[in-house]
Scaffold this motif. Structure first.
Motif, PDB file in Angstrom:
ATOM      1  N   LYS A   1       0.826  -1.203   0.000  1.00  0.00           N
ATOM      2  CA  LYS A   1       0.000   0.000   0.000  1.00  0.00           C
ATOM      3  C   LYS A   1       0.860   1.252   0.000  1.00  0.00           C
ATOM      4  CE  LYS A   1      -3.885   2.152   2.392  1.00  0.00           C
ATOM      5  NZ  LYS A   1      -4.780   2.082   3.574  1.00  0.00           N
ATOM      6  N   GLU A   2       1.962   1.230   0.761  1.00  0.00           N
ATOM      7  CA  GLU A   2       2.861   2.375   0.787  1.00  0.00           C
ATOM      8  C   GLU A   2       3.485   2.609  -0.581  1.00  0.00           C
ATOM      9  OE1 GLU A   2       5.592   1.366   3.847  1.00  0.00           O
ATOM     10  OE2 GLU A   2       4.298   2.080   5.486  1.00  0.00           O
ATOM     11  N   LYS A   3       3.848   1.511  -1.261  1.00  0.00           N
ATOM     12  CA  LYS A   3       4.400   1.653  -2.616  1.00  0.00           C
ATOM     13  C   LYS A   3       3.351   2.218  -3.563  1.00  0.00           C
ATOM     14  CE  LYS A   3       7.853  -2.043  -2.273  1.00  0.00           C
ATOM     15  NZ  LYS A   3       8.303  -3.355  -2.802  1.00  0.00           N
TER      16      LYS A   3
ATOM     17  N   LEU B   1       3.603   5.671  -5.582  1.00  0.00           N
ATOM     18  CA  LEU B   1       3.442   5.699  -7.035  1.00  0.00           C
ATOM     19  C   LEU B   1       2.334   6.664  -7.442  1.00  0.00           C
ATOM     20  CD1 LEU B   1       4.049   4.597  -9.862  1.00  0.00           C
ATOM     21  CD2 LEU B   1       2.462   2.733  -9.393  1.00  0.00           C
ATOM     22  N   TYR B   2       1.195   6.584  -6.759  1.00  0.00           N
ATOM     23  CA  TYR B   2       0.073   7.453  -7.108  1.00  0.00           C
ATOM     24  C   TYR B   2       0.377   8.908  -6.786  1.00  0.00           C
ATOM     25  CZ  TYR B   2      -3.210   3.806  -8.446  1.00  0.00           C
ATOM     26  OH  TYR B   2      -3.842   2.784  -9.105  1.00  0.00           O
TER      27      TYR B   2
ATOM     28  N   ASN C   1       0.471  13.978  -9.587  1.00  0.00           N
ATOM     29  CA  ASN C   1       0.947  15.355  -9.670  1.00  0.00           C
ATOM     30  C   ASN C   1       1.600  15.675 -11.008  1.00  0.00           C
ATOM     31  OD1 ASN C   1       0.524  16.575  -6.860  1.00  0.00           O
ATOM     32  ND2 ASN C   1       1.527  14.637  -6.366  1.00  0.00           N
ATOM     33  N   VAL C   2       1.518  14.746 -11.938  1.00  0.00           N
ATOM     34  CA  VAL C   2       2.035  14.981 -13.283  1.00  0.00           C
ATOM     35  C   VAL C   2       0.924  15.586 -14.136  1.00  0.00           C
ATOM     36  CG1 VAL C   2       2.944  13.858 -15.345  1.00  0.00           C
ATOM     37  CG2 VAL C   2       3.691  13.100 -13.099  1.00  0.00           C
ATOM     38  N   PRO C   3       1.198  16.660 -14.889  1.00  0.00           N
ATOM     39  CA  PRO C   3       0.152  17.295 -15.710  1.00  0.00           C
ATOM     40  C   PRO C   3      -0.173  16.502 -16.972  1.00  0.00           C
ATOM     41  CG  PRO C   3       2.238  18.411 -16.057  1.00  0.00           C
ATOM     42  CD  PRO C   3       2.488  17.387 -14.978  1.00  0.00           C
ATOM     43  N   LEU C   4      -0.425  15.225 -16.795  1.00  0.00           N
ATOM     44  CA  LEU C   4      -0.756  14.332 -17.902  1.00  0.00           C
ATOM     45  C   LEU C   4      -1.939  13.462 -17.502  1.00  0.00           C
ATOM     46  CD1 LEU C   4       2.811  13.035 -18.897  1.00  0.00           C
ATOM     47  CD2 LEU C   4       1.449  14.683 -20.179  1.00  0.00           C
TER      48      LEU C   4
ATOM     49  N   VAL D   1      -4.782   4.217 -13.114  1.00  0.00           N
ATOM     50  CA  VAL D   1      -5.040   5.519 -13.729  1.00  0.00           C
ATOM     51  C   VAL D   1      -4.647   6.592 -12.719  1.00  0.00           C
ATOM     52  CG1 VAL D   1      -6.923   4.726 -15.230  1.00  0.00           C
ATOM     53  CG2 VAL D   1      -7.450   5.549 -12.928  1.00  0.00           C
ATOM     54  N   ASN D   2      -4.261   7.752 -13.222  1.00  0.00           N
ATOM     55  CA  ASN D   2      -3.934   8.828 -12.297  1.00  0.00           C
ATOM     56  C   ASN D   2      -5.151   9.731 -12.091  1.00  0.00           C
ATOM     57  OD1 ASN D   2      -3.977  10.238 -14.709  1.00  0.00           O
ATOM     58  ND2 ASN D   2      -2.183  11.468 -14.225  1.00  0.00           N
ATOM     59  N   LEU D   3      -4.985  10.741 -11.246  1.00  0.00           N
ATOM     60  CA  LEU D   3      -6.100  11.583 -10.834  1.00  0.00           C
ATOM     61  C   LEU D   3      -6.703  12.342 -12.013  1.00  0.00           C
ATOM     62  CD1 LEU D   3      -7.715  12.489  -8.354  1.00  0.00           C
ATOM     63  CD2 LEU D   3      -6.094  14.367  -8.079  1.00  0.00           C
ATOM     64  N   ASN D   4      -5.870  12.835 -12.921  1.00  0.00           N
ATOM     65  CA  ASN D   4      -6.383  13.563 -14.084  1.00  0.00           C
ATOM     66  C   ASN D   4      -7.248  12.668 -14.962  1.00  0.00           C
ATOM     67  OD1 ASN D   4      -5.198  16.017 -13.455  1.00  0.00           O
ATOM     68  ND2 ASN D   4      -3.293  15.540 -14.520  1.00  0.00           N
ATOM     69  N   TYR D   5      -6.797  11.430 -15.148  1.00  0.00           N
ATOM     70  CA  TYR D   5      -7.562  10.470 -15.950  1.00  0.00           C
ATOM     71  C   TYR D   5      -8.909  10.197 -15.280  1.00  0.00           C
ATOM     72  CZ  TYR D   5      -7.878   6.705 -19.411  1.00  0.00           C
ATOM     73  OH  TYR D   5      -8.250   5.919 -20.471  1.00  0.00           O
TER      74      TYR D   5
END
Length: 363
Positions: free
Chosen positions: A164-166, A170-171, A176-179, A193-197
């Protein structure tokens, strides 16, 4: 729990077939009913009644084994059916949290010891030293299972915490990447998926992960992008640039790339996608194209409306140097020069006015 329930159902139904040939009717009813009732566990889990599913599973198992033990004892069969409960004590310990796992463990242990006493009564034997030694040995076995389950559970939890820590690390990086970043496996189901997705499709990350791309991507996007995903699964890295309309009605210029994900052995195990919002770049590109068009028009005006009269003046001056002009002819040319000069002045004034409006930001 689903796996345990399906295996238990398969075992019960298999035993049912064997019992038919033995002609044991009571056992036939127990195993057949159990084989069918175990399938309800899968249904409860499908409805997300997880606690109900595991409690029902363990309760049904204990009830079946208790009933089977009584039937066997009445038939004079002392085949130690109740000992199967020992395995489900460990299962109980891994399925529950907090005090419930201790309550369940002790409850199953109590049923097991109780059945041992019942069997002793049915057999008509006295409670001698051998019987109590049997109880002692069974208790030691249960204690060992308890200690092992406790150690295994703690080890499992430590591994889970590290994982979970990993995941959180990773998340925290990709969020925090603008992608827009996504990862699907070979079956086209999302694995990350990241937050933007997540925000772009208006779905929670937990609902996206595990879902097929056709259940997440709108039809207009799926039609274009599923072939790109399939190309990436073949080892290609297709790129795209398009004007995309999102489910919430917003739209933007999306530029991105699909890339195959390889395992250590070189096998393609999934596809990653990286998408960036290039709307500002496309708008600047369109503005540049408009400016180039305006520039071409400006040069056309300069070439036609300014160079033409200047060429005329140059020609007249050249002629006047080579040929002597009479006052009458000079007057006639003077009128023509005056008209052209007026046109030239108007053109220059118009260009200057246009330049001033552009500097002020007026279209």
């Amino acid at each position: 729990v689903n796996s345990l329930a399906l295996v238990s159902s398969a075992i019960s139904l298999s035993v049912t077939i064997l019992i038919i040939f033995e002609g044991l009717f009571p056992q036939f009813i127990i195993t057949l009913s159990g084989g069918l009732l175990f399938l309800l566990v899968v249904y409860f889990n499908y409805l997300r009644y997880y606690i109900l599913a595991r409690t029902y599973f363990l309760g049904l198992t204990v009830a079946m084994l208790t009933a089977a033990s009584f039937v066997a004892l009445k038939q004079g069969r002392y085949n130690e059916v109740e000992n199967i409960l020992v395995a489900f004590m460990a299962v109980n310990y891994l399925l529950y949290d907090g005090k419930f796992r201790y309550v369940g463990f002790l409850s199953i242990y109590g049923v097991l010891i109780w059945l041992k006493f019942v069997k002793q009564d049915f057999s008509g034997q006295s409670y001698d030293l051998n019987f109590y030694l049997t109880i002692q040995n069974v208790s030691i076995l249960c204690l060992i299972i308890f200690l092992f389950s406790e150690a295994f559970r703690k080890s499992l939890l430590r591994s889970f915490v590290r994982l979970k820590e990993k995941d959180e690390l990773l998340y925290s990086m990709i969020d925090n990447v603008p992608l827009y970043i996504g990862l699907v496996d070979k079956s086209l189901r999302y694995r990350m998926v990241n937050l933007n997705y997540e925000k772009s499709f208006g779905l929670d990350r937990d609902k996206i992960i595990g879902s097929h791309i056709k259940d997440v991507l709108p039809p207009n996007i799926l039609k274009t992008h599923q072939p790109l995903v399939e190309q990436a699964l073949e080892g290609e890295s297709p790129e795209f640039l398009e004007h995309t309309r999102m489910p919430d009605g917003s739209s933007f210029y999306a530029g991105g790339k699909y890339m195959p994900v390889y395992a250590d052995n070189g096998e393609i195990v999934g596809v990653s996608v990286f998408v960036s919002d290039v709307t500002k770049l496309e708008v600047a590109k369109n503005k540049l194209a408009t400016a180039n068009t305006t520039k071409d028009k400006l040069f056309s005006i300069v070439a036609h409306d300014i160079r033409g009269p200047l060429d005329l003046f140059d020609g007249l001056l050249d002629v006047s140097q080579k040929v002597e002009i009479s006052p009458k002819d000079f007057k006639k040319h003077q009128e023509k020069i005056k008209d052209k000069l007026s046109e030239l002045r108007g053109t220059v004034n118009t260009l200057l006015d246009w330049a001033r409006t552009q500097l002020d930001g007026v279209n």
